[in-house]
Design an enzyme around this catalytic site. Sequence first.
Site, PDB file in Angstrom:
ATOM      1  N   GLY A 129       0.647  -1.179  -0.054  1.00 37.60           N
ATOM      2  CA  GLY A 129      -0.005  -0.102  -0.094  1.00 37.60           C
ATOM      3  C   GLY A 129       0.671   1.133  -0.107  1.00 37.60           C
ATOM      4  N   SER A 131       2.250   2.581  -2.826  1.00 37.90           N
ATOM      5  CA  SER A 131       2.186   3.006  -4.122  1.00 37.90           C
ATOM      6  C   SER A 131       3.589   2.641  -4.942  1.00 37.90           C
ATOM      7  CB  SER A 131       2.061   4.466  -4.123  1.00 37.90           C
ATOM      8  OG  SER A 131       0.899   4.887  -3.623  1.00 37.90           O
ATOM      9  N   SER A 132       3.731   1.396  -4.790  1.00 41.21           N
ATOM     10  CA  SER A 132       5.155   0.802  -5.841  1.00 41.21           C
ATOM     11  C   SER A 132       4.485   1.042  -7.204  1.00 41.21           C
ATOM     12  CB  SER A 132       5.327  -0.682  -5.577  1.00 41.21           C
ATOM     13  OG  SER A 132       4.136  -1.545  -5.362  1.00 41.21           O
ATOM     14  N   SER A 133       3.184   0.666  -7.461  1.00 42.56           N
ATOM     15  CA  SER A 133       2.725   0.741  -8.973  1.00 42.56           C
ATOM     16  C   SER A 133       2.930   2.490  -9.390  1.00 42.56           C
ATOM     17  CB  SER A 133       1.523   0.213  -9.206  1.00 42.56           C
ATOM     18  OG  SER A 133       0.567   0.883  -8.260  1.00 42.56           O
ATOM     19  N   ASP A 177      -1.792   9.189  -5.825  1.00 43.98           N
ATOM     20  CA  ASP A 177      -0.469   8.449  -5.669  1.00 43.98           C
ATOM     21  C   ASP A 177       0.348   8.845  -6.771  1.00 43.98           C
ATOM     22  OD1 ASP A 177      -2.040   7.188  -3.720  1.00 43.98           O
ATOM     23  OD2 ASP A 177      -2.341   5.135  -4.968  1.00 43.98           O
TER      24      ASP A 177
HETATM   25  C1  GLA Z   1      -5.121   4.009  -3.475  1.00 46.60           C
HETATM   26  C2  GLA Z   1      -5.542   5.055  -4.551  1.00 46.60           C
HETATM   27  C3  GLA Z   1      -5.739   6.328  -4.354  1.00 46.60           C
HETATM   28  C4  GLA Z   1      -6.282   6.459  -3.233  1.00 46.60           C
HETATM   29  C5  GLA Z   1      -6.203   5.924  -2.072  1.00 46.60           C
HETATM   30  C6  GLA Z   1      -7.149   6.236  -0.860  1.00 46.60           C
HETATM   31  O1  GLA Z   1      -4.019   4.326  -3.051  1.00 46.60           O
HETATM   32  O2  GLA Z   1      -4.571   4.569  -5.701  1.00 46.60           O
HETATM   33  O3  GLA Z   1      -5.960   6.985  -5.630  1.00 46.60           O
HETATM   34  O4  GLA Z   1      -8.045   6.517  -3.415  1.00 46.60           O
HETATM   35  O5  GLA Z   1      -6.285   4.584  -2.178  1.00 46.60           O
HETATM   36  O6  GLA Z   1      -7.141   7.357  -0.371  1.00 46.60           O
END
Ligand code: GLA
Length: 388
Positions: A129, A131-133, A177
């Site tokens: 969670g 944001s590696s992508s 992200d």
């Molecule tokens: C993920 C999504 C984001 C955001 C979060 C929740 O990371 O990629 O765009 O919606 O969840 O805040």
Amino acid sequence: MTGPNPLAARAAAAFERLYGEAPAGRWAAPGRVNLIGEHTDYNDGFVLPFALPQRTVVAATPVDAPLWTVWSEQAGEQITFDGTDAGKPGQVTGWGGYVAGVVWALLDAGHQVPGARLTVVSDVPPGAGLSSSAALEAAVLTALADLGRIDLPVDDRPALAQRAENVYAGMPCGIMDQAASIRCRAGHALFLDCRSLALEHIPFDAAGAGLAVLVIDSRAPHRHVTGEYAARRAACESAARALGVPALRDVTTDGLPVALARLDDDVVRRRVRHVVTENQRVLETVALLRAGDVPAIGPLMTASHASMRDDFEITVPEVDTAVEAALSAGAYGARMTGGGFGGCVLALVDADRVDAVADAVTAAYADRGFTPPVWFSAAPGAGAAALP
Ligand code: GLA
């Protein structure tokens, strides 16, 4: 960046090994945590992420044909795709889909995209969670834009990377992200208005206040994340339609009771309450940080967690346990960060209590038979950039 960069050295060494020459350049983009403002981005609301020091580095050289060859150290494999594959969303799957998705989004926006050879090395943990992508998308986008001398203002890059993920990879995420990975600044959190895309860099110096942000990876197995995420997004969008507003951003805290009274489904009411109160908590957090009162954001973080747990229903026992244990061990505030159903918890703690709080979480996990958590403390790092 200063000093030796082991990731960049690894990306370049792999490049030489695989392709027999030095890369034309290296680019890096970070993972992120979100201090507060969850599931608000696709409701046109407010978010406050900061970039992690953990990053994805891409080494790359252009080639004369519309062909992309990409090796990933984390995945331990090399993939190749051509312009036809890049032209068909979903054709390249897995991690390579984020690379092909960026090529697709650039082509779809009318840009000339150079073919390329790339190597990818990252210390952003996948599936946590963080944001590696988005880090991969941002690093590839920055590399290809430089290599192709593509005229693409930095303001326009997050939405382009988001389209790669939405359309090519099929994840209906908001813009947070990608904006965080591309636009964040060291030492600052990024206050982003997801409607206007206006942004402000808010100084965030936890260490200067004698504090630390502890990031605890819950290690919870991801459960139906994409489906649950899409369901939350759909519920919010249908609530906005029912209320006759463009997005839930347009419901104010003052207007919340009236809005809730107009909705007859209790689940939808709770989803709306989360989004509206969460937007307000972001604004209050920003005001406190502007005033230099870092510890005071703790209760807002904890309230955000309660809202995600009770109203938005996106937490799981592992993250709730981490939050409770961190608070019992003296954290000023704690909350899950990111989309939910696992992932990481942030705890704002006294700098000299980092180990004690992490130990308390580890002990609570042992009591409940959960996989032991892993943790690190994080200060805001830099956004995507070419490396020297
Ligand atoms: C993920 C999504 C984001 C955001 C979060 C929740 O990371 O990629 O765009 O919606 O969840 O805040």
